[in-house]
Write a protein that holds these residues in place. Structure first.
Motif, mmCIF file in Angstrom:
data_model
loop_
_atom_site.group_PDB
_atom_site.id
_atom_site.type_symbol
_atom_site.label_atom_id
_atom_site.label_comp_id
_atom_site.label_asym_id
_atom_site.label_seq_id
_atom_site.Cartn_x
_atom_site.Cartn_y
_atom_site.Cartn_z
ATOM 1 N N THR A 109 0.871 -1.168 0.000
ATOM 2 C CA THR A 109 0.000 0.000 0.000
ATOM 3 C C THR A 109 0.916 1.228 0.000
ATOM 4 O O THR A 109 2.133 1.078 0.100
ATOM 5 N N ARG A 140 1.239 -8.599 -1.326
ATOM 6 C CA ARG A 140 1.062 -8.979 0.075
ATOM 7 C C ARG A 140 1.268 -10.478 0.138
ATOM 8 O O ARG A 140 0.564 -11.223 -0.550
ATOM 9 N N VAL A 149 -7.661 -14.836 -8.460
ATOM 10 C CA VAL A 149 -7.305 -13.426 -8.306
ATOM 11 C C VAL A 149 -8.025 -12.772 -7.126
ATOM 12 O O VAL A 149 -7.750 -11.618 -6.798
ATOM 13 N N MET A 150 -8.934 -13.493 -6.490
ATOM 14 C CA MET A 150 -9.690 -12.893 -5.379
ATOM 15 C C MET A 150 -8.804 -12.650 -4.165
ATOM 16 O O MET A 150 -8.931 -11.634 -3.488
ATOM 17 N N ARG A 151 -7.983 -13.623 -3.839
ATOM 18 C CA ARG A 151 -6.990 -13.400 -2.795
ATOM 19 C C ARG A 151 -5.643 -13.793 -3.356
ATOM 20 O O ARG A 151 -5.177 -14.917 -3.194
ATOM 21 N N TYR A 161 -5.714 8.847 -1.891
ATOM 22 C CA TYR A 161 -5.310 9.449 -0.617
ATOM 23 C C TYR A 161 -5.824 10.882 -0.577
ATOM 24 O O TYR A 161 -5.671 11.617 -1.560
ATOM 25 N N HIS A 284 -12.403 -0.687 0.265
ATOM 26 C CA HIS A 284 -12.282 -0.377 1.690
ATOM 27 C C HIS A 284 -11.770 1.047 1.806
ATOM 28 O O HIS A 284 -10.769 1.393 1.183
ATOM 29 N N SER A 314 -7.509 7.162 3.230
ATOM 30 C CA SER A 314 -7.092 6.377 2.058
ATOM 31 C C SER A 314 -8.238 5.474 1.630
ATOM 32 O O SER A 314 -9.092 5.093 2.442
ATOM 33 N N GLY A 316 -9.334 2.296 -1.047
ATOM 34 C CA GLY A 316 -8.880 1.235 -1.944
ATOM 35 C C GLY A 316 -10.011 0.550 -2.687
ATOM 36 O O GLY A 316 -11.116 0.402 -2.160
HETATM 37 C C1 P5A Z 1 -6.819 1.713 1.178
HETATM 38 C C2 P5A Z 1 -6.062 2.147 -0.038
HETATM 39 C C3 P5A Z 1 -5.809 -0.508 1.855
HETATM 40 O O1 P5A Z 1 -4.801 -1.075 1.523
HETATM 41 N N1 P5A Z 1 -4.551 1.570 1.652
HETATM 42 C C4 P5A Z 1 -4.630 2.191 0.367
HETATM 43 C C5 P5A Z 1 -5.827 1.018 2.066
HETATM 44 N N2 P5A Z 1 -6.969 -1.134 2.085
HETATM 45 S S1 P5A Z 1 -7.216 -2.718 1.969
HETATM 46 O O2 P5A Z 1 -8.540 -2.975 2.432
HETATM 47 O O3 P5A Z 1 -6.183 -3.443 2.619
HETATM 48 O O4 P5A Z 1 -7.150 -3.097 0.433
HETATM 49 C C6 P5A Z 1 -8.018 -2.426 -0.474
HETATM 50 C C7 P5A Z 1 -8.712 -3.424 -1.372
HETATM 51 O O5 P5A Z 1 -7.765 -4.203 -2.096
HETATM 52 C C8 P5A Z 1 -8.274 -5.479 -2.340
HETATM 53 N N3 P5A Z 1 -7.341 -6.514 -1.826
HETATM 54 C C9 P5A Z 1 -6.967 -7.625 -2.507
HETATM 55 N N4 P5A Z 1 -7.285 -8.058 -3.741
HETATM 56 C C10 P5A Z 1 -6.757 -9.240 -4.158
HETATM 57 N N5 P5A Z 1 -5.916 -9.982 -3.407
HETATM 58 C C11 P5A Z 1 -5.557 -9.575 -2.167
HETATM 59 N N6 P5A Z 1 -4.707 -10.314 -1.439
HETATM 60 C C12 P5A Z 1 -6.096 -8.350 -1.661
HETATM 61 N N7 P5A Z 1 -5.967 -7.638 -0.505
HETATM 62 C C13 P5A Z 1 -6.728 -6.544 -0.627
HETATM 63 C C14 P5A Z 1 -9.606 -5.588 -1.636
HETATM 64 O O6 P5A Z 1 -10.654 -5.375 -2.577
HETATM 65 C C15 P5A Z 1 -9.561 -4.450 -0.648
HETATM 66 O O7 P5A Z 1 -10.839 -3.922 -0.364
#
Ligand code: P5A
Length: 434
Positions: A109, A140, A149-151, A161, A284, A314, A316
């Protein structure tokens, strides 16, 4: 695009490694290929969808005044030491060392980086408020990457931001962004419910998750049926005055709740028409005040010359996760049923007799007419294969060109979403669906 010259490797069999329908369909329709655990290559068809989603996200960010930029994926560890998150982030952070033995990381992030950039360039209250965003790959090192691609471990995120002089200003930015999110998801063809959330490692005290309802979602949610009826394209969202935003926000945050400790019985009691479902988090947003600006030394000269520490938020959106989430929400037994706004192509032209001069000519003419918006199935395959692949890939329309119809000057048009078919004069096709 001609299918005979396209890398779109469709599969008849269900890949054993895929547990949920969107992952299965993404592999079967040739949208992505896994290159390592939780890391995917986007093949041409999948990449078109990813780009379409990114375009809609971008247009709605621009519409609320956010400025697009692009920050790097690789970040110096030093930045994260100044915010205190370098140690706190743990094993999810991919840490890298360069040839000079400097600690670097692949960004999960960008709060630290944008705060640093802002700190170097913005000096006066007159330059605030501002919102900035980019659409960039994140990494991550998830313990359990799953569901395609979901996680993922590497994934595409839109992260924005906001910088404001005070709390009331930050709340306005937060609401603008929330509005942009509701419009974005509506254009993507899904209902996303804003749900009050814990803010977790990003920090802060005001946060919403955006949840798409889907049977295979990771979390259980309860919601007010009113959300299913809400329309965010109307006048309530087309105005930008503060009063409009206030009204919109009050309307939108009618009581809702979720399982686990977030459940708020007081709010939930007021919900008249309760529904239960499962959800996928596709966005989020966070207000976190001076959590990064204070320790990182970001301040601007205030109106009276006294330094002011900006309040930040922030925001996302999981752009690559959305590809999977949209499929979860839009598919049937035969394959993907893309919402029109994100489909890789508006139509597929199916030539049932490749090599037949008339069929070839009708197809070529139609293909030229659609000017890049149609996929031409010019493969020398059986009709059954073409029908199955077109259904699997999910383009909103199929234009079926066979020798008998072509001789009579007609083609068959099939709407993927409903299966409804109609015969049309060749010349009328483009005007009808183009
Ligand atoms: C908000 C923007 C953040 O990182 N920092 C910058 C804050 N938020 S979050 O909720 O952690 O991530 C934002 C969105 O990213 C998607 N996401 C993912 N998609 C695919 N694989 C992952 N491992 C993953 N992790 C987060 C989600 O949609 C999440 O809402």
């Amino acid at each position: 695009m001609r299918l005979s010259r396209t890398l779109a490797p469709t599969l008849k069999e269900t890949p054993a490694e895929a547990q949920i329908v969107s992952h299965r369909l993404m592999l079967r329709a040739g949208l992505v290929r896994q290159t390592a655990a939780g890391i995917y290559a986007w093949l041409p068809m999948g990449f078109r969808v990813l780009q379409n989603i990114a375009r809609i996200v971008r247009e709605e960010q621009d519409a609320v005044g956010a400025q697009e930029m692009l920050m790097p994926t690789i970040q110096p560890a030093e930045l994260w030491r100044t915010s205190g998150r370098y140690d706190a982030y743990g094993p999810e952070m991919l840490r890298i060392r360069d040839r000079h033995e400097r600690d670097m990381l692949f960004g999960p992030t960008n709060e630290e980086m944008i705060t640093d950039i802002f700190r170097q360039s913005v000096k006066s209250y007159r330059e605030l408020p501002q919102m900035l965003y980019h659409i960039q790959w994140k990494f991550r090192d998830e313990v359990r990457p799953r569901f395609g691609v979901m996680r993922g471990r590497e994934f595409l995120m839109k992260d924005a931001y906001s910088f404001d002089l005070d709390y009331p200003g930050a709340v306005i930015s937060y609401r603008k962004m929330m509005l942009a999110y509701m419009r974005t998801f509506q254009r993507l063809g899904v209902k996303a419910i804003p749900m009050e959330a814990e803010s977790g490692p990003i920090g802060g005290n005001l946060s919403h998750e955006f949840i798409i309802l889907a049977a295979t979602g990771e979390s259980e949610v309860w919601y007010d049926a009113g959300f299913e009826r809400m329309d965010f394209s109307g006048s309530a969202v087309s105005h930008q005055s503060e009063a409009d935003l206030e009204r919109f926000f009050a309307e939108m945050t009618t009581p809702y709740a979720a399982t686990d400790e977030k459940h708020d019985p007081a709010a939930w009691d007021k919900v008249s028409d309760q529904r239960q479902g499962r959800g996928i988090e596709v966005g989020h947003i966070f207000y976190f005040g001076t959590k990064y600006s204070a320790p990182m030394g970001l301040s601007v000269a205030g109106r009276d010359g006294i330094p002011v520490v900006p309040h930040m938020g922030s925001y996302g959106i999981g752009v690559s996760r959305l590809v999977g989430a949209l499929i979860e929400a839009h598919h049937d037994a035969a394959g993907i049923v893309w919402p029109e706004s994100v489909a890789p192509f508006r139509a597929a032209i199916l030539n049932l007799k490749v090599g037949d001069p008339l069929c070839d000519r009708v197809c070529e003419d139609l293909y030229a007419r659609f000017a890049g918006a149609a996929l031409y199935d010019d493969r020398e395959d059986r009709a059954g294969v073409k029908f199955a692949d077109a259904d699997l890939m999910g383009h909103p329309w199929q234009i079926v060109v066979g020798p008998r119809g072509a001789a009579a000057g007609v083609v068959e048009l099939k709407r993927r979403a409903t299966g409804e078919k109609l015969e049309l004069p060749i010349d009328a096709v483009h005007a009808r669906i183009g």
